[in-house]
Scaffold this active site. Sequence first.
Site, PDB file in Angstrom:
ATOM      1  N   ASP A 273       0.853  -1.183   0.000  1.00 15.95           N
ATOM      2  CA  ASP A 273       0.000   0.000   0.000  1.00 15.95           C
ATOM      3  C   ASP A 273       0.893   1.237   0.000  1.00 15.95           C
ATOM      4  O   ASP A 273       2.107   1.156   0.217  1.00 15.95           O
ATOM      5  CB  ASP A 273      -0.889  -0.006   1.255  1.00 15.95           C
ATOM      6  CG  ASP A 273      -1.870   1.154   1.288  1.00 15.95           C
ATOM      7  OD1 ASP A 273      -2.883   1.088   0.565  1.00 15.95           O
ATOM      8  OD2 ASP A 273      -1.628   2.127   2.016  1.00 15.95           O
ATOM      9  N   SER A 274       0.278   2.382  -0.196  1.00 13.09           N
ATOM     10  CA  SER A 274       1.015   3.642  -0.160  1.00 13.09           C
ATOM     11  C   SER A 274       1.406   4.038   1.259  1.00 13.09           C
ATOM     12  O   SER A 274       2.205   4.951   1.456  1.00 13.09           O
ATOM     13  CB  SER A 274       0.172   4.760  -0.781  1.00 13.09           C
ATOM     14  OG  SER A 274      -1.037   4.906  -0.058  1.00 13.09           O
TER      15      SER A 274
ATOM     16  N   TYR B 123      -0.107   8.987  -2.541  1.00 12.73           N
ATOM     17  CA  TYR B 123      -0.051   8.542  -3.933  1.00 12.73           C
ATOM     18  C   TYR B 123      -1.167   9.181  -4.751  1.00 12.73           C
ATOM     19  O   TYR B 123      -1.023   9.351  -5.959  1.00 12.73           O
ATOM     20  CB  TYR B 123      -0.208   7.022  -3.996  1.00 12.73           C
ATOM     21  CG  TYR B 123       1.087   6.241  -3.865  1.00 12.73           C
ATOM     22  CD1 TYR B 123       2.112   6.665  -3.020  1.00 12.73           C
ATOM     23  CD2 TYR B 123       1.279   5.066  -4.573  1.00 12.73           C
ATOM     24  CE1 TYR B 123       3.274   5.945  -2.893  1.00 12.73           C
ATOM     25  CE2 TYR B 123       2.449   4.325  -4.455  1.00 12.73           C
ATOM     26  CZ  TYR B 123       3.444   4.764  -3.618  1.00 12.73           C
ATOM     27  OH  TYR B 123       4.605   4.049  -3.494  1.00 12.73           O
ATOM     28  N   GLY B 124      -2.263   9.487  -4.108  1.00 12.20           N
ATOM     29  CA  GLY B 124      -3.421  10.009  -4.824  1.00 12.20           C
ATOM     30  C   GLY B 124      -3.195  11.315  -5.541  1.00 12.20           C
ATOM     31  O   GLY B 124      -3.949  11.680  -6.442  1.00 12.20           O
TER      32      GLY B 124
ATOM     33  N   CYS C 215      -3.825  -1.133  -2.248  1.00 15.84           N
ATOM     34  CA  CYS C 215      -3.983   0.307  -2.458  1.00 15.84           C
ATOM     35  C   CYS C 215      -4.851   0.500  -3.698  1.00 15.84           C
ATOM     36  O   CYS C 215      -4.505   0.016  -4.779  1.00 15.84           O
ATOM     37  CB  CYS C 215      -2.616   0.953  -2.661  1.00 15.84           C
ATOM     38  SG  CYS C 215      -2.668   2.676  -3.201  1.00 15.84           S
ATOM     39  N   ASN C 216      -5.974   1.179  -3.558  1.00 16.40           N
ATOM     40  CA  ASN C 216      -6.860   1.401  -4.696  1.00 16.40           C
ATOM     41  C   ASN C 216      -6.185   2.216  -5.796  1.00 16.40           C
ATOM     42  O   ASN C 216      -6.365   1.937  -6.978  1.00 16.40           O
ATOM     43  CB  ASN C 216      -8.137   2.105  -4.232  1.00 16.40           C
ATOM     44  CG  ASN C 216      -9.124   1.159  -3.597  1.00 16.40           C
ATOM     45  OD1 ASN C 216      -9.961   0.576  -4.261  1.00 16.40           O
ATOM     46  ND2 ASN C 216      -9.006   0.989  -2.280  1.00 16.40           N
ATOM     47  N   THR C 217      -5.402   3.203  -5.402  1.00 10.61           N
ATOM     48  CA  THR C 217      -4.737   4.042  -6.399  1.00 10.61           C
ATOM     49  C   THR C 217      -3.786   3.211  -7.250  1.00 10.61           C
ATOM     50  O   THR C 217      -3.764   3.318  -8.482  1.00 10.61           O
ATOM     51  CB  THR C 217      -3.980   5.200  -5.721  1.00 10.61           C
ATOM     52  OG1 THR C 217      -4.907   5.993  -4.977  1.00 10.61           O
ATOM     53  CG2 THR C 217      -3.292   6.079  -6.743  1.00 10.61           C
TER      54      THR C 217
ATOM     55  N   GLU D 101      -2.419   9.187   8.191  1.00 10.39           N
ATOM     56  CA  GLU D 101      -0.990   8.871   8.290  1.00 10.39           C
ATOM     57  C   GLU D 101      -0.313   9.618   9.441  1.00 10.39           C
ATOM     58  O   GLU D 101       0.652   9.135  10.029  1.00 10.39           O
ATOM     59  CB  GLU D 101      -0.282   9.206   6.976  1.00 10.39           C
ATOM     60  CG  GLU D 101      -0.581   8.242   5.852  1.00 10.39           C
ATOM     61  CD  GLU D 101       0.077   6.881   6.020  1.00 10.39           C
ATOM     62  OE1 GLU D 101       1.165   6.816   6.627  1.00 10.39           O
ATOM     63  OE2 GLU D 101      -0.491   5.880   5.553  1.00 10.39           O
TER      64      GLU D 101
ATOM     65  N   CYS E 108     -10.530   3.628  -0.693  1.00  7.70           N
ATOM     66  CA  CYS E 108      -9.144   3.840  -0.263  1.00  7.70           C
ATOM     67  C   CYS E 108      -9.015   3.052   1.027  1.00  7.70           C
ATOM     68  O   CYS E 108      -9.849   3.203   1.930  1.00  7.70           O
ATOM     69  CB  CYS E 108      -8.839   5.315  -0.038  1.00  7.70           C
ATOM     70  SG  CYS E 108      -7.235   5.604   0.759  1.00  7.70           S
ATOM     71  N   THR E 109      -7.994   2.207   1.124  1.00 11.74           N
ATOM     72  CA  THR E 109      -7.898   1.317   2.283  1.00 11.74           C
ATOM     73  C   THR E 109      -7.558   2.045   3.575  1.00 11.74           C
ATOM     74  O   THR E 109      -7.620   1.455   4.653  1.00 11.74           O
ATOM     75  CB  THR E 109      -6.870   0.194   2.039  1.00 11.74           C
ATOM     76  OG1 THR E 109      -5.662   0.755   1.527  1.00 11.74           O
ATOM     77  CG2 THR E 109      -7.425  -0.817   1.047  1.00 11.74           C
ATOM     78  N   HIS E 110      -7.250   3.327   3.481  1.00  8.45           N
ATOM     79  CA  HIS E 110      -7.086   4.124   4.702  1.00  8.45           C
ATOM     80  C   HIS E 110      -8.434   4.392   5.386  1.00  8.45           C
ATOM     81  O   HIS E 110      -8.503   4.516   6.610  1.00  8.45           O
ATOM     82  CB  HIS E 110      -6.438   5.477   4.376  1.00  8.45           C
ATOM     83  CG  HIS E 110      -4.960   5.427   4.157  1.00  8.45           C
ATOM     84  ND1 HIS E 110      -4.400   4.951   2.995  1.00  8.45           N
ATOM     85  CD2 HIS E 110      -3.924   5.789   4.953  1.00  8.45           C
ATOM     86  CE1 HIS E 110      -3.088   5.043   3.075  1.00  8.45           C
ATOM     87  NE2 HIS E 110      -2.781   5.535   4.251  1.00  8.45           N
TER      88      HIS E 110
END
Length: 249
Positions: free
Chosen positions: A8-9, A39-40, A70-72, A146, A178-180
């Site tokens: 993931d990012s 990353y987005g 990570c979706n992005t 983050e 978004c996995t966040h």
Amino acid sequence: MTNIGVFDSGLGGLTVLRELVKEKRANYYYLGDNKNIPYGNRTRKEIKDLSKKIVKFLDKKDIDFFIVACNTMSVLALDDLKKYFNKKFISISEAGVKEALNVDGDVFVMATKATCERHFYKEKIEENSNKKVYEVACKKLVDYIESGYIEGEKLDRDLKNYLKLANEKKTENIILACTHYPIIEDQIRKNLLYEANIIDPAKVLSENIKFKESKDTNIEIYMTDANDVTEKMVQKIMNMDISVKQANI
């Protein structure tokens, strides 16, 4: 033993890892590139290049297959990764689309700027159903999470703004694309003015993935910026006492 690479990012993919660990026994190797987050807001080329570096790092662990958590990266770099590496890649975004097609009602997609601009969810869902899909780029959420800021007035103010269209349309389903975002799912629900079905692709993926399980579960977590805040957040998300290792990609 099955060796699974999850990446993931940053911290977001840990929501995927957390669900996987609940469901299946394996050797899990996780890398979060929090040094280069978000990353987005990066270009497609940057996202592709960083994704390749991550996979190269993890592949030293004799990985059987990778989960793009990570979706992005899933919507912008997955095709390149499949061509570049002779490995199987499982996409978090495809899991989200599959679940959205299995439920009734229209869909509201919360995602990063890059994911929204790719229109992956909108195109896949609308091509395969009569659902209407709305997308909103939630530009500040990854930075908040983050940094360990997962509740408070500033977060609520921005969530109210991001959820304005969902509250107006009363969209039946909301995808956390978004996995966040599952980390702040309680805050998202708090700022909704109605009851919505919230789709967490991490849970969908972990419940449906199939592979030969190992006898035990082992976890190694790497971050490109292994600092104290990150380690505390890792332990909070994973709900376990686990050390974070530095990764130089």
